[in-house]
Design an enzyme around this catalytic site. Structure first.
Site, PDB file in Angstrom:
ATOM      1  N   ASP A 104       1.251   6.133   7.647  1.00  0.00           N
ATOM      2  CA  ASP A 104       1.439   4.810   7.052  1.00  0.00           C
ATOM      3  C   ASP A 104       0.193   4.542   6.205  1.00  0.00           C
ATOM      4  OD1 ASP A 104       3.387   2.350   7.491  1.00  0.00           O
ATOM      5  OD2 ASP A 104       1.380   1.506   7.451  1.00  0.00           O
ATOM      6  N   LYS A 152       5.161   0.349  15.889  1.00  0.00           N
ATOM      7  CA  LYS A 152       4.127   0.493  14.865  1.00  0.00           C
ATOM      8  C   LYS A 152       2.784   0.618  15.558  1.00  0.00           C
ATOM      9  CE  LYS A 152       3.968   0.492  10.324  1.00  0.00           C
ATOM     10  NZ  LYS A 152       5.036   0.919   9.412  1.00  0.00           N
TER      11      LYS A 152
HETATM   12  N1  LIG Z   1       5.386   6.101   2.075  1.00  0.00           N
HETATM   13  C1  LIG Z   1       6.579   5.779   2.569  1.00  0.00           C
HETATM   14  O1  LIG Z   1       7.434   6.623   2.849  1.00  0.00           O
HETATM   15  C2  LIG Z   1       6.913   4.322   2.779  1.00  0.00           C
HETATM   16  C3  LIG Z   1       8.092   4.014   3.466  1.00  0.00           C
HETATM   17  C4  LIG Z   1       8.452   2.674   3.648  1.00  0.00           C
HETATM   18  C5  LIG Z   1       7.597   1.677   3.151  1.00  0.00           C
HETATM   19  N2  LIG Z   1       6.445   2.016   2.513  1.00  0.00           N
HETATM   20  C6  LIG Z   1       5.585   0.939   2.004  1.00  0.00           C
HETATM   21  O2  LIG Z   1       5.513   1.041   0.586  1.00  0.00           O
HETATM   22  C7  LIG Z   1       4.213   0.646   0.128  1.00  0.00           C
HETATM   23  C8  LIG Z   1       3.602   1.777  -0.678  1.00  0.00           C
HETATM   24  O3  LIG Z   1       3.488   2.941   0.127  1.00  0.00           O
HETATM   25  P1  LIG Z   1       2.708   4.221  -0.404  1.00  0.00           P
HETATM   26  O4  LIG Z   1       2.990   5.303   0.560  1.00  0.00           O
HETATM   27  O5  LIG Z   1       2.998   4.429  -1.853  1.00  0.00           O
HETATM   28  O6  LIG Z   1       1.189   3.738  -0.241  1.00  0.00           O
HETATM   29  P2  LIG Z   1      -0.096   4.284  -1.029  1.00  0.00           P
HETATM   30  O7  LIG Z   1      -1.257   3.928  -0.169  1.00  0.00           O
HETATM   31  O8  LIG Z   1       0.102   5.695  -1.470  1.00  0.00           O
HETATM   32  O9  LIG Z   1      -0.125   3.390  -2.363  1.00  0.00           O
HETATM   33  C9  LIG Z   1      -0.364   2.014  -2.366  1.00  0.00           C
HETATM   34  C10 LIG Z   1      -0.994   1.681  -3.714  1.00  0.00           C
HETATM   35  O10 LIG Z   1      -1.056   0.252  -3.824  1.00  0.00           O
HETATM   36  C11 LIG Z   1      -2.302  -0.079  -4.418  1.00  0.00           C
HETATM   37  N3  LIG Z   1      -2.596  -1.471  -4.091  1.00  0.00           N
HETATM   38  C12 LIG Z   1      -3.027  -1.985  -2.923  1.00  0.00           C
HETATM   39  N4  LIG Z   1      -3.098  -3.322  -3.012  1.00  0.00           N
HETATM   40  C13 LIG Z   1      -2.690  -3.654  -4.264  1.00  0.00           C
HETATM   41  C14 LIG Z   1      -2.522  -4.863  -4.961  1.00  0.00           C
HETATM   42  N5  LIG Z   1      -2.802  -6.047  -4.383  1.00  0.00           N
HETATM   43  N6  LIG Z   1      -2.074  -4.825  -6.254  1.00  0.00           N
HETATM   44  C15 LIG Z   1      -1.781  -3.656  -6.829  1.00  0.00           C
HETATM   45  N7  LIG Z   1      -1.917  -2.473  -6.220  1.00  0.00           N
HETATM   46  C16 LIG Z   1      -2.374  -2.464  -4.965  1.00  0.00           C
HETATM   47  C17 LIG Z   1      -3.286   0.941  -3.870  1.00  0.00           C
HETATM   48  O11 LIG Z   1      -4.421   1.044  -4.704  1.00  0.00           O
HETATM   49  C18 LIG Z   1      -2.434   2.204  -3.871  1.00  0.00           C
HETATM   50  O12 LIG Z   1      -2.517   2.894  -5.090  1.00  0.00           O
HETATM   51  C19 LIG Z   1       3.440   0.264   1.385  1.00  0.00           C
HETATM   52  O13 LIG Z   1       3.573  -1.127   1.591  1.00  0.00           O
HETATM   53  C20 LIG Z   1       4.158   1.012   2.486  1.00  0.00           C
HETATM   54  O14 LIG Z   1       3.999   0.364   3.745  1.00  0.00           O
HETATM   55  C21 LIG Z   1       6.101   3.310   2.304  1.00  0.00           C
END
Ligand SMILES: NC(=O)c1ccc[n+]([C@@H]2O[C@H](COP(=O)([O-])OP(=O)(O)OC[C@H]3O[C@@H](n4cnc5c(N)ncnc54)[C@H](O)[C@@H]3O)[C@@H](O)[C@H]2O)c1
Length: 356
Positions: free
Chosen positions: A116, A79
């Site tokens: 990420d 990471k």
């Molecule tokens: N994108 C991927 O392929 C992937 C893969 C594995 C894990 N993840 C994990 O999944 C999660 C979401 O990923 P993503 O790509 O959708 O991210 P993203 O940044 O597109 O969306 C995250 C959303 O969460 C909101 N947010 C942040 N803190 C918050 C809170 N305390 N309460 C409510 N909403 C809140 C943000 O405003 C944003 O809209 C992350 O933790 C990421 O590490 C993503």
């Protein structure tokens, strides 16, 4: 200043670079290369202290080791964190990413990366200008496979169905599911759940974003500070890590926790706390593997959409195996999944994805 963290960490290698022009710190953590090069996303974030950024990278890289091992993909856990003073834009952002790309390239493939939190496929296009061959999920115009969020969401959807089936002996139709975080993954998940007949509650710190996602899927918006108090059958954390701790677990009013966010448990003891409350937890590093299936499957293993679809569906099978093991061994589901990862790490001869 970082010595204590490094001394306590069980990973292999840390690269720390201070970027004088921007004041940012770059941390690349290679937790394990036992199965292959260390792979993991590049997170850009503002932290209270540089140590917090390094600690985040260390924790997340450990979870990547387990994720790849359980998924049967020939990579180790890594990471990167770019701990910035504020999220840069324009040329400042581009220049920082180019210098970061130089750092990735200097590792000669020992670390490979993808988007990420707060980094996008366009950012990966920039990093790849300096680190070609070591960057996944660039934009399709630049030869990449694009955003992994839709695939992650589909994998989580299959995982939720498997978890609900085990906990409640039924499918998601008619159940209430709270999706916390309406970003790339959460937004796509809301649509899938609504399409399957679930009643969906959506919550996001950005309420406009939550409203937009909810409107498309006839879902309801819950204010972010009240999300955890919502009565629901399934809570799907899709925002940030650390959301499951002693205080929040006591507040939950659900039967299942199954969502995409990385490192949902604040501490290992929280897995037991969930079990003690009768809540079935789908370990995050198992259910959210769709992103790595997408990037590596499409760009390295030559998977077409049909193959990717089968692999995403198999996340449900893996969870069923985890639940069986937890029942059999009398452990938490988290411990059962970690044991599955450890077993695969100790026998790295025929990793599933490359063997077929
Ligand atoms: N994108 C991927 O392929 C992937 C893969 C594995 C894990 N993840 C994990 O999944 C999660 C979401 O990923 P993503 O790509 O959708 O991210 P993203 O940044 O597109 O969306 C995250 C959303 O969460 C909101 N947010 C942040 N803190 C918050 C809170 N305390 N309460 C409510 N909403 C809140 C943000 O405003 C944003 O809209 C992350 O933790 C990421 O590490 C993503």
């Amino acid at each position: 200043m970082f010595e204590e963290l490094i001394a306590e960490w069980d990973g292999e290698r840390v690269v720390i670079r201070h970027d004088s022009p921007s004041g940012a710190w770059m941390f690349i953590c290679m937790h394990s290369t036992r199965l292959g090069p260390a792979g993991g996303g590049t997170r850009m974030n503002v932290y209270d202290t540089p140590q917090d950024g390094l600690a985040d990278a260390m924790r997340l890289s450990r979870a990547m080791t387990a994720k790849f091992a359980v998924a049967g993909v020939d990579f180790g856990g890594g990471k990167a964190v770019l701990a910035v003073r504020e999220l840069p834009r324009g040329y400042e952002r581009r220049d920082l990413l180019l210098r970061y790309g130089d750092t990735v390239a200097s590792l000669r493939g020992g670390f490979v990366t993808a988007p990420d939190m707060n980094t996008t496929e366009s950012d990966m296009d920039v990093v790849a200008e300096r680190a070609e061959g070591f960057v996944f999920c660039r934009s399709p115009e630049h030869g990449g496979s694009g955003s992994s969020a839709p695939a992650t969401a589909l994998g989580v959807f299959h995982g939720i169905r498997a978890t609900v089936q085990r906990a409640l002996d039924r499918d998601v139709e008619g159940l209430t599911v709270l999706v916390q975080g309406a970003g790339g993954v959460g937004g796509a998940l809301v649509e899938l759940l609504a399409g399957a007949g679930a009643r969906v509650l959506v919550s996001d710190l950005d309420e406009d974003r939550a409203q937009g996602v909810a409107a498309n899927a006839h879902a309801s918006v819950v204010p972010a500070d009240r999300a955890l108090d919502s009565e629901c059958d399934v809570y799907a954390p899709c925002a940030v890590g650390g959301v499951l701790n002693e205080q929040t677990i006591a507040r939950l009013r659900c039967r299942v926790v199954a969502g995409a966010a990385n490192n949902q448990l604040a501490s290992p003891a929280d897995a037991q706390r969930l079990a003690a409350r009768g809540i079935l937890y789908a370990p995050d590093f198992v259910i959210n593997a769709g992103g790595v299936f997408h990037g590596i499957g499409k760009e390295l293993l030559g998977w077409d959409d049909e193959r990717l679809g089968r692999e995403l569906e198999s996340i449900g099978d893996t969870l069923r195996e985890v639940f069986d093991r937890a029942e059999r061994d009398g452990t938490s589901t988290e411990a059962a999944a970690q044991r599955l990862a450890d077993e695969r790490l100790s026998t790295p001869t025929q990793p599933r994805a490359l063997a077929r």
